[in-house]
Design an enzyme around this catalytic site. Structure first.
Site, PDB file in Angstrom:
ATOM      1  N   HIS A 290       0.834  -1.198   0.000  1.00  0.00           N
ATOM      2  CA  HIS A 290       0.000   0.000   0.000  1.00  0.00           C
ATOM      3  C   HIS A 290       0.875   1.257   0.000  1.00  0.00           C
ATOM      4  CE1 HIS A 290      -2.760   2.812   2.470  1.00  0.00           C
ATOM      5  NE2 HIS A 290      -3.099   2.904   1.200  1.00  0.00           N
TER       6      HIS A 290
ATOM      7  N   GLU B  74       2.239   1.917  -3.387  1.00  0.00           N
ATOM      8  CA  GLU B  74       1.217   2.556  -4.235  1.00  0.00           C
ATOM      9  C   GLU B  74       1.246   4.075  -4.053  1.00  0.00           C
ATOM     10  OE1 GLU B  74      -2.960   4.039  -3.406  1.00  0.00           O
ATOM     11  OE2 GLU B  74      -2.973   1.867  -3.063  1.00  0.00           O
TER      12      GLU B  74
ATOM     13  N   GLU C 204      -4.196   7.630   7.056  1.00  0.00           N
ATOM     14  CA  GLU C 204      -5.227   6.735   6.523  1.00  0.00           C
ATOM     15  C   GLU C 204      -5.544   5.635   7.536  1.00  0.00           C
ATOM     16  OE1 GLU C 204      -6.121   4.022   2.552  1.00  0.00           O
ATOM     17  OE2 GLU C 204      -4.300   5.230   2.649  1.00  0.00           O
TER      18      GLU C 204
ATOM     19  N   GLY D  38     -28.890 -15.766  -1.382  1.00  0.00           N
ATOM     20  CA  GLY D  38     -29.176 -14.347  -1.198  1.00  0.00           C
ATOM     21  C   GLY D  38     -30.510 -13.897  -1.746  1.00  0.00           C
TER      22      GLY D  38
ATOM     23  N   GLY E  74     -37.044 -13.277  -2.407  1.00  0.00           N
ATOM     24  CA  GLY E  74     -38.442 -13.484  -2.764  1.00  0.00           C
ATOM     25  C   GLY E  74     -39.149 -14.455  -1.816  1.00  0.00           C
TER      26      GLY E  74
END
Length: 918
Positions: free
Chosen positions: A54, A57, A135, A282, A285
């Protein structure tokens, strides 16, 4: 193979360095874009160096041998109408950008140098570690990151995915035997190899021109013939499953996950066994697992599918959002899941169900629409690692290889003895704390009694596989186009309580359309009670119709029903074939007006919990919410809405709904593959909910109007160490000239603001300057969330930046920013939905000439550097209309100056005038 609806040209190359490249020629594109995806990610971090991939990057953006200025790439992209970003996942690092199409060669040359000769400047290495730390700290209260931190403690430490991903000052610190810069260089030199890179470039040039551009730019990327090592270690150590992992979240989060480690089926993309299974588990209905969980008051929502994947394995996940009762009875939820899986196992693979999914996927590919170029190239670059060359464009949509035995093998692994059950709730018992995010948790083997309960019969429950989906489109014919009905929408019905606008699409020519209805009422947003009840009402209706709208969603028919500032919107979009069938069913349910008391109660509590969870949102998001509430009449804070919901029961909600519909008017847009008689059918259906008679007077939308030279300060409380400052500067008025000058100011500021305050001064990870019009009232925002500076320091840094904006700008740069903004305003709509949204917003603003973009672009073009500078000096510096919303963080220090201090958003709105907008 490409979609029949895709008229771009494609070419797949393999360069001499073994980099695979996909070229896309689109002569009509206003934006060029490129993405390079390397099959290296956080799972490849060296042992003990969590976050190194990371961090790498981040560093690639900060200067190369050919372009050593760390601000150069960001500045070039921004000045030429573009955006740039990257992400690091467990297996991938993906870099991407877009830019105005004419500037692709220059942008691409700068981009290529990332992978040829990055500088890794030592001073910037030390600085950028702070950005990674910011971050990391920003996510300390993020329950998704906290949950991953705990899950990694449950993983086999021999598995590479068990490593810390983000990085921190501690994991990226220099060590006596090794500097982090040396390790960055070693990691880059050993693993950033052309043979595991995939590049996608989209531009307006021909394929031959793109090839001539790309080959010399990217052939110098070194090929180290990198080969991934196989991952032999299982994700969970032998004998660790079944287990129960309990996590104490930051928010009031009630989540149950059941995770099953399986084989790696990514090479079987033509069969897609995980998609087939995820669709069954998932499903929402009648007869579904979720339907039963809701009937027992245990759950609010459910999702299932494959998420995490690695070389040799994958993780199938079932996630259930629980009610309070569901938390207390989570073993029952797990029992019902395994009962449903047993239904699937006993029924065996169903080719007709597989064929339904395949048919829907094939239709989606056949009528595939254009996405944003930057998103399109990033997605394709990642996909190229997994699909055969001939399937790169279609791979995600392919279900052409029905393999019953494979489906049996997959579902056979979804058993209690292969499950990690994860319960997130503040009430759980814990005995451990995770290392990076400090999350209380416990991990223990599932007891024999638990296993017996999970495997026991659930009793008399109506679990069943889905019925055939009646909403799958039968008719994909395109209607005949009447030239009198193309172009801007026309008002074809204008009654006191109903207005309908209509236009046929003659450009995109797909069997789809947008059917939007805005139900306006004076009872939607004049108080917190109205706002809360309108939101609750729409949630209850969505829940009530979910069992039949979910199959429609699977079939490509999208439905939404939601509260907005002046009422409630209903939208149906997708294939036009079955739209009116769905609309009729929905309006009949609305007209009936019956609510089940328990479902109302569960949804009400879920909404309250969501509002209470605002304290766990990112601090910058919380401050931004406070800013929005300060400016918009009809916006209310979480506590006011919570209080209103607590005073709402089934009877109150029923009375509100009845009053709303008695006062409602309807305005609709029908745009796409329709014929004019469809509007008459719509008008009749609207009669089910909209009464006749004179319409009520609707209040206008209102935006707080700051006064010339005003300096307002609104301190807010956020439970986080970071400070946050959102500094809002309102334009001088609400004319096109004001909107143009404000938007151009934001365009000119955003690159330098990021570079100076984020990259150079390292004030925080979230550092942004952007245009922020509210109902077209112009304004711009500077936003910083900082773990290192107090509110006063942030304000001083922003003020210093503002003072230097003009000095850093020359005529050529001004012209580039002006052209970039005009290009963005005039950017053609790339698909039917963007066009529909533009028409819909124009109608809402009563711009019936549909010329808003032309008006704004002309106003931007009319600005000279001199006239813009005069506006900037007067209205954003000397006599600014300023509102600072600040969370002081651990320092408790507010911006200095003689400001008028407000204690609440309500005080700000009560003490100011306002703009009245349509």
């Amino acid at each position: 193979m490409q979609s029949p609806n895709d008229d771009r040209q494609y070419r797949l190359l393999t360069l001499d360095n073994e980099m695979q490249v996909l070229l896309i020629s689109d002569p009509q594109t206003p934006k060029a874009a490129a993405s390079l995806d390397i099959n290296i990610g956080s799972g490849d971090n060296p042992e003990g160096r969590g976050g190194l991939a990371h961090f790498l990057e981040h560093m690639l953006f900060l200067g190369t041998e050919k372009y050593p200025n760390p601000a150069e790439y960001e500045q070039f992209i921004t000045e030429h109408g573009g955006n740039r970003n990257a992400y690091t996942s467990m297996e991938h690092t993906n870099y991407f950008f877009d830019v105005d199409a004419a500037y692709l060669p220059e942008a691409l040359d700068r981009f290529a140098q990332f992978f040829i000769s990055p500088r890794f400047d030592e001073a910037l290495v030390d600085k950028e570690k702070n950005a990674v730390q910011s971050e990391y700290q920003m996510g300390l209260k993020s329950d998704s990151r906290r949950g991953l931190d705990v899950l990694q403690q449950a993983m086999n430490p021999e598995h590479p995915f068990s490593q810390f991903t983000v990085g921190s000052l501690e994991t990226l610190a220099d060590r006596p035997d090794s500097s982090i810069r040396d390790e960055l260089l070693a990691f880059y030199d050993s693993q950033y190899s052309a043979n595991i890179m995939r590049l996608v470039v989209l531009g307006e040039e021909s394929l031959d021109e793109l090839e001539a551009m790309v080959v010399p730019m990217f052939s110098p990327v070194p090929n180290k013939s990198f080969q991934h090592q196989s991952i032999d270690a299982p994700l969970f150590a032998s004998g660790e499953l079944p287990a129960l992992l309990q996590i104490q979240p930051q928010a009031t989060r009630r989540l149950l996950q059941v995770l099953f480690p399986l084989g790696d089926y990514r090479d079987d993309y033509q069969a897609k066994p995980m998609s087939y299974l995820g669709n069954l588990v998932g499903h929402e209905g009648e007869g579904s697992l979720l339907s039963q969980l809701k009937a027992e008051g245990l759950a609010e929502s459910l999702a299932a599918g494959s998420g995490l994947g690695w070389r040799g394995g994958s993780l199938f996940s079932v996630s259930v959002t629980l009610t309070e009762q569901g938390v207390a009875n989570y073993d029952r939820v797990v029992q019902l899941l395994f009962a449903y899986l047993e239904v699937v196992r006993e029924a065996g693979p169903k080719e007709w169900l597989y064929d339904e999914q395949a048919r829907v996927a094939d239709l989606a590919f056949r009528f595939k629409e254009r996405a944003e170029p930057i998103n399109y190239v990033a997605s394709l670059a990642s996909s190229m690692h997994y699909f055969a060359p001939e399937d790169v464009l279609r791979g995600n949509y392919m279900m052409t290889d029905y393999q019953a035995q494979m489906l049996r093998e997959v579902v056979a692994q979804l058993t209690p003895d292969n499950a990690l059950v994860v319960l997130d709730d503040q009430s759980v018992s814990t005995d451990k704390v995770s290392p990076y995010y400090g999350v209380p948790y416990s991990l223990a083997p599932a007891s024999a009694a638990q296993l017996a309960g999970w495997e026991a019969s659930p009793g008399d429950v109506a679990l069943a596989l889905p019925e055939p989906n009646e909403f799958i489109v039968d008719n994909v014919a395109l209607v005949d186009v009447d030239q009198e009905m193309v172009g801007n929408p026309q008002r074809v019905l204008n009654e006191p309580r109903k207005r309908i606008w209509f236009a046929q699409d003659d450009e995109f020519r797909i069997p789809k359309g947008a059917l939007y209805v805005n139900f306006r009422s004076p009872l939607a947003g004049q108080s917190a009670e109205q706002a809360a009840r309108a939101s609750l009402y729409t949630a209850v209706i969505r829940d009530q119709v979910n069992e039949y709208t979910y199959p429609a969603l699977l079939a490509g028919l999208n439905f939404s029903f939601y509260k907005h500032a002046q009422g409630i919107s209903l939208r149906i979009s997708g294939y036009t074939d079955k739209q009116f069938v769905l609309l009729k069913d929905i309006l009949e349910d609305i007209a009936e007006g019956d609510f089940e008391a328990q479902r109302v109660e569960n949804i009400r509590k879920d909404m309250i919990r969501g509002l209470e969870n605002a304290v766990a949102k990112r601090p910058s998001s919380q401050v931004f919410d406070d800013l929005r509430e300060s400016l918009l009449r009809g916006e209310w804070g979480e506590q006011a809405l919570i209080d209103a919901l607590r005073n709402t029961d089934q009877a109150t909600l029923g009375n509100y709904a009845e009053a709303f519909w008695q006062s409602a008017t309807a305005e609709a847009l029908v745009y796409g593959n329709y014929e004019l008689p469809a509007t008459k059918e719509l008008a009749k259906m609207l009669d089910m909910v909209v009464p006749e008679g004179a319409p009520p007077q609707l209040p206008l939308l209102q935006v707080t109007r700051l006064t010339e030279g005003e300096q307002a300060l609104y301190p807010v409380t956020v439970q986080h160490d970071d400070s946050v400052l959102a500094w809002y500067l309102q334009g001088a008025g609400n004319s096109w000239d004001d909107r143009a000058a404000t938007a151009l100011t934001a365009q000119i500021m955003k690159s330098g603001f990021f570079q100076q305050l984020r990259t150079e001064q390292q004030l925080g990870y979230i550092v942004q300057a952007f245009s922020w019009p509210q109902f077209d009232v112009p304004g711009l925002v500077m936003l910083i969330q900082s773990p290192v500076a107090d509110g006063a320091s942030l304000a001083s840094a922003m003020q210093a930046f503002m003072a230097g904006v003009e000095g850093d700008l020359d005529e050529a740069q001004f012209a580039r920013h002006q052209r970039a903004l005009v290009n963005e305003i005039n950017r053609p709509q790339k698909n039917l939905w963007e066009r529909a949204e533009f028409y819909w917003q124009s109608i809402a603003k009563k711009r019936f000439e549909f010329d808003g973009r032309e008006q704004l672009a002309a106003a931007v073009e009319a600005l000279t550097m001199e006239s813009w500078s005069a506006y900037y000096q007067e209205h954003f510096l000397s006599e600014a209309r300023s509102l600072q919303v600040v969370a002081p963080g651990k320092w408790g220090k507010l911006p200095a100056g003689e400001q008028t201090r407000y204690s609440s958003a309500a005080d700000i709105k009560a003490s100011h005038g306002y703009y009245q907008v349509q």
